[in-house]
Design a protein around this motif. Structure first.
Motif, short mmCIF file in Angstrom:
data_model
loop_
_atom_site.label_atom_id
_atom_site.label_comp_id
_atom_site.label_asym_id
_atom_site.label_seq_id
_atom_site.Cartn_x
_atom_site.Cartn_y
_atom_site.Cartn_z
N GLU A 19 8.00 -13.69 30.35
CA GLU A 19 7.00 -12.30 29.98
C GLU A 19 6.95 -11.84 28.83
N VAL A 20 8.23 -11.72 28.00
CA VAL A 20 8.75 -11.32 27.11
C VAL A 20 7.72 -11.33 25.55
N ALA A 21 7.34 -12.40 25.33
CA ALA A 21 6.85 -13.48 24.17
C ALA A 21 5.66 -12.28 23.92
N PRO A 22 4.52 -13.02 25.33
CA PRO A 22 3.62 -12.21 24.96
C PRO A 22 3.35 -10.62 25.10
N ARG A 23 4.28 -10.00 26.06
CA ARG A 23 4.37 -8.53 25.37
C ARG A 23 4.62 -8.31 23.87
N LEU A 24 6.15 -8.48 24.18
CA LEU A 24 6.43 -8.55 22.67
C LEU A 24 4.84 -8.11 21.23
N LEU A 25 4.37 -9.65 21.45
CA LEU A 25 3.54 -10.26 20.27
C LEU A 25 2.73 -9.63 20.36
N SER A 26 1.69 -8.70 21.59
CA SER A 26 0.82 -7.63 21.50
C SER A 26 0.93 -6.80 21.44
N TRP A 27 2.57 -6.14 21.20
CA TRP A 27 2.96 -4.88 21.01
C TRP A 27 3.53 -5.23 19.29
N TYR A 28 3.76 -6.55 18.69
CA TYR A 28 3.59 -6.51 17.31
C TYR A 28 2.46 -5.78 16.35
N ASP A 29 1.16 -7.05 17.47
CA ASP A 29 0.07 -6.68 16.48
C ASP A 29 0.02 -5.22 16.07
N ARG A 30 0.56 -4.28 16.86
CA ARG A 30 0.07 -2.79 16.47
C ARG A 30 0.84 -2.42 15.93
N HIS A 31 2.21 -3.06 16.38
CA HIS A 31 2.81 -1.81 15.43
C HIS A 31 4.01 -2.41 14.78
N LEU A 218 8.80 -3.50 27.01
CA LEU A 218 9.63 -4.15 27.72
C LEU A 218 10.25 -3.72 28.81
N MET A 219 9.48 -2.28 29.29
CA MET A 219 10.68 -1.28 30.05
C MET A 219 10.84 -1.28 31.39
N ASP A 220 9.67 -2.33 32.04
CA ASP A 220 9.73 -3.04 33.16
C ASP A 220 10.64 -4.16 33.24
N LEU A 221 11.23 -4.72 32.09
CA LEU A 221 11.87 -6.18 32.16
C LEU A 221 13.42 -5.58 31.64
N CYS A 222 14.06 -4.52 31.27
CA CYS A 222 14.41 -4.34 30.72
C CYS A 222 16.12 -3.99 32.12
N ALA A 223 17.00 -5.01 31.80
CA ALA A 223 17.98 -4.93 33.18
C ALA A 223 18.57 -3.80 32.61
N ALA A 224 19.39 -3.23 31.55
CA ALA A 224 20.40 -2.07 31.34
C ALA A 224 19.21 -0.84 31.96
#
Length: 348
Positions: A19-31, A218-224
């Motif tokens: 799930e990381v790449a789709p979410r991050l690319l969507s975020w990158y397209d905006r920010h 990626l907040m809800d995917l972050c183990a830390a």
């Protein structure tokens, strides 16, 4: 744990990595950050020359420090062919102040090889064979300029991955594990945008201190974050004390001229214009001219592996035994490396 399985856990490690790449690319397209060397999302293919030049400049340096240098270099030398044909002394002078001068020497050597070959190679294996291009830079150029699905790992990406997978092994021992984990996230589609998105996330949200977790895609995917460890990662092994080297800088000048020399091509501050000096760089030089020298003061300058503390001596220009006399009226101290600019500030 270096050399074995990473000490990881949590949502990302449990199967949400896809799930990381789709979410991050969507975020990158905006920010996505607007940077002078970057093509914005959806803006077409990146220029390999501009990607390469920016990545070389960004090694061991900040984005803020590089912007002005990049703009000036690309105005003077808009193509790799133009840079390959440039006067080496002018390139070194334009690089002055950016530090790590071996990069500038490799920049020239690489430009000449690439220009002779008719352009940049498009694979990581061929790029890494060029002067000044290592594992990180070759991956970045291959991904960003040529769309290769290479894993690009800089300090920002290490931090994102360490938190995403809750890797608690300290750096630098964790570096191999972090690269392996990052490779599980790299998508086949838009790998260049993904690499830049990871860097942007680390630079703007997943920052070293006070990460803005509430804004992270990626907040809800972050183990830390789930374990309450985000601000504590990545862990780092204690640094050894930086050694100190001492030496002398001689500045001979009068109203008409100032004594300078070009340092050897290889070695510390290699190929740069400088004042005669000794000691700090392993040399054992005599003063460049006979006569009395007055103490102007001391300069301190941090280099890659040590701190230099140099006594600056000043004397009227006499009959120097080495170096060359530069006209005082047109003397441009910005062509000097930072260490020598500090010496000049004491005596000018």
């Amino acid at each position: 744990m270096a050399g074995g399985e990473a000490d990881t856990g949590g949502p990302a490690a449990a199967g949400a990595a896809g799930e990381v790449a789709p979410r991050l690319l969507s975020w990158y397209d905006r920010h996505a950050r607007a940077l002078p060397w970057r093509v914005p999302p959806g803006g077409g293919a990146a220029d390999p020359y501009r990607v390469w030049l920016s990545e070389i400049m960004l090694q061991q340096t900040t984005v803020a420090a590089v912007k002005g240098y990049f703009d000036r270099f690309t105005r003077l030398w808009p193509t790799v062919q133009a840079l390959a044909a440039a006067d080496e002394a002018q390139v070194m002078a334009e690089w002055a102040g950016l530090g790590y001068y071996a990069r500038a020497r490799n920049l020239i050597a690489c430009a000449r090889l690439v220009a002779a070959a008719g352009g940049f190679p498009d694979t990581r294996a061929d790029l890494v064979a060029l002067p000044g291009i290592g594992a990180y830079t070759s991956a970045a150029i291959a991904a960003i300029a040529f769309g290769r699905a290479e894993t690009v790992v800089d300090g920002n990406v290490e931090r994102v991955v360490a938190r995403l997978f809750a890797v608690q092994t300290p750096l630098p021992a964790a570096r191999r594990d972090l690269t392996a984990l990052a490779s599980t996230l790299t998508p086949d589609a838009r790998p260049g945008d993904f690499a830049q998105a990871m860097m942007d996330l680390g630079a703007t949200i997943c920052t070293p201190r006070n990460p803005a977790c509430a804004l992270c895609p990626l907040m809800d995917l972050c183990a830390a974050r789930a374990a309450g460890l985000a601000a504590d990662l990545p862990r780092r092994a204690p640094k050894a004390a930086r050694p100190v080297r001492t030496g002398t800088v001689w500045v001979a000048l009068d109203d008409a001229g100032v004594l300078v020399e070009t340092r050897p091509a290889r070695g510390l501050l290699g190929g740069t214009l400088a004042f005669p000096s000794t000691g700090w760089d392993g040399s054992d030089q005599s003063p460049p001219q006979d006569g009395d020298w007055d103490v102007a003061g001391e300069v301190r300058h941090v280099l890659t592996h040590f701190e230099a503390r140099l006594t600056v001596l000043r004397a009227p220009l006499g009959n120097p035994s080495r170096g060359e006399v530069a006209a005082r009226a047109g003397f441009d101290a910005t062509a000097l490396p930072g260490l020598m600019r500090k010496a000049w500030a004491l005596v000018r």
